[in-house]
Design an enzyme around this catalytic site. Structure first.
Site, short mmCIF file in Angstrom:
data_model
loop_
_atom_site.label_atom_id
_atom_site.label_comp_id
_atom_site.label_asym_id
_atom_site.label_seq_id
_atom_site.Cartn_x
_atom_site.Cartn_y
_atom_site.Cartn_z
N ILE A 1 8.69 5.12 1.17
CA ILE A 1 7.51 5.10 0.69
C ILE A 1 7.38 4.96 2.33
O ILE A 1 6.39 5.25 3.27
CB ILE A 1 6.07 4.75 0.13
CG1 ILE A 1 6.56 2.92 0.93
CG2 ILE A 1 6.03 5.73 -1.25
CD1 ILE A 1 4.37 3.21 -0.44
N TYR A 2 8.33 4.32 2.90
CA TYR A 2 8.50 3.39 4.27
C TYR A 2 8.32 4.88 5.50
O TYR A 2 9.70 5.59 5.29
CB TYR A 2 9.70 2.02 4.68
CG TYR A 2 9.73 1.07 3.99
CD1 TYR A 2 8.34 0.86 2.76
CD2 TYR A 2 10.02 0.24 3.79
CE1 TYR A 2 7.99 -0.30 2.51
CE2 TYR A 2 9.93 -0.86 2.84
CZ TYR A 2 8.87 -0.86 2.53
OH TYR A 2 8.61 -2.51 1.52
#
Length: 341
Positions: free
Chosen positions: A61-62
């Site tokens: 999700i970064y």
């Protein structure tokens, strides 16, 4: 660079790891952290490797996968020199099954991470959060299959409650699945909740702490001072309400103690805060982040020396808070329930 065992495993990791949350800078949240591109990422990786920081932590999700992709480009041609840690569980897209720890999502998530990272194995794969909608047995059997297939070498969790982790370890023991050996946890001088239950569990069960946000969500950089506004470049302007909350007077009291020790040691506030963590039980590695080379080099100065027992005690006292029940009650029964040492 000191290396420590990751929990009760035979795997050793450097006491400092580099976090890639600043890579990519996609979206309001991650752009507040940083927007490191491939060229700058290569430079930061070079500095890390020169200092013995060989472990790099990321998550799908970064910046919606961009951080993993940039890390993959930055380590291209030197995969054998680095250790890769990444995470998955949180929602990655609007697809119904692109979230959680189901067999469906974990297989897709790991394969996606491998592709973005440009590798065929992940050294440490961690669940980013607990999925109460998926049976623990389904999650652990899937992870065990991927360990046996060589896609993952070691397993960990992040942001689990004590009972989440203990239930999972029990299932692994019952069925002979690969065990979690790492707990990527929030822990800092101004966030010591980890000590109440998760640290004793880690000692008892052989789970090492991989510490995220060891500078208290950016509050222990040395730039935040009593009576002064936030620095113009602080990510707290955009993310302060999204992370752990800290009372102003409590924060300033801890910073006052750090200031005193900085004068005694000639070290910076971040270096002292990181060094304090490295002397705590169960801690295997601290995930440090940096927007630029200057920040990275400063954080690297946290190793190679140790605070004295008196300095540690001063920081312990300044950062002490009364825990929630039942932990405050357990403190009164130290004869048979001693704190971790």
């Amino acid at each position: 660079m000191e290396y420590r065992r990751l929990g009760a495993s035979g795997f050793k990791v450097p006491v400092l790891s580099f976090g890639t949350g600043t890579f990519g800078g996609k979206g309001d949240f991650f752009s507040a952290w940083g927007n490191t591109d491939v060229a700058e990422a290569r430079r930061l990786v070079d500095i890390c490797l020169d200092a013995g920081v060989t472990m790099f932590d990321s998550a799908d999700i970064y910046s919606r996968g961009a951080a993993e992709s940039i890390l993959g480009e930055a380590i291209k041609g030197r995969r054998d020199q680095v250790l890769i840690s990444t995470k998955s569980t949180f929602r990655f897209s609007d697809e119904p099954n692109d979230v959680g720890s189901s067999r469906f999502h974990l297989i897709n998530a790991v394969d996606g991470a491998l592709k973005r990272l440009g590798t065929d194995y992940i050294d440490l794969f961690q669940l980013h959060g607990f999925d109460a909608q998926t049976p623990v047995e389904e999650t652990l059997s899937t992870l065990d299959d991927m360990v046996r297939a060589g896609k993952i070498r070691y397993l960990g969790v992040s942001n689990f409650s004590g009972w989440h982790l203990m239930k999972s370890l029990d299932v692994s023991n019952r069925y002979g699945y690969s065990r979690y050996v790492a707990n990527q946890t929030y822990y800092s001088l101004i966030g010591r909740d980890y000590e109440w239950e998760l640290m004793p569990l880690g000692l008892d069960q052989g789970v090492g702490a991989v510490v995220w946000s060891p500078l208290g969500w950016g509050r222990l950089t040395g730039k935040i001072r009593r009576g002064q506004p936030l620095p113009a470049t602080s990510r707290l302007h955009k993310t302060g309400d999204m992370g752990p909350q800290v009372g102003d007077e409590y924060l300033y009291g801890v910073i006052d103690a750090l200031d005193e020790i900085a004068k005694e040691t000639g070290k910076t506030i971040p270096q002292i805060a990181l060094n304090w963590l490295l002397q705590r039980p169960t801690v295997s590695t601290l995930v440090i982040g940096a927007r630029n080379e200057e920040q990275l080099r400063q954080n690297l100065g946290a190793v190679g020396w140790n605070l004295t027992a008196e300095q540690v005690a001063k920081l312990d006292a300044a950062s002490n808070v009364t825990p929630v029940y039942p932990y405050w009650h357990q403190r009164g029964f130290g004869e048979r329930n001693p704190p971790p040492v």
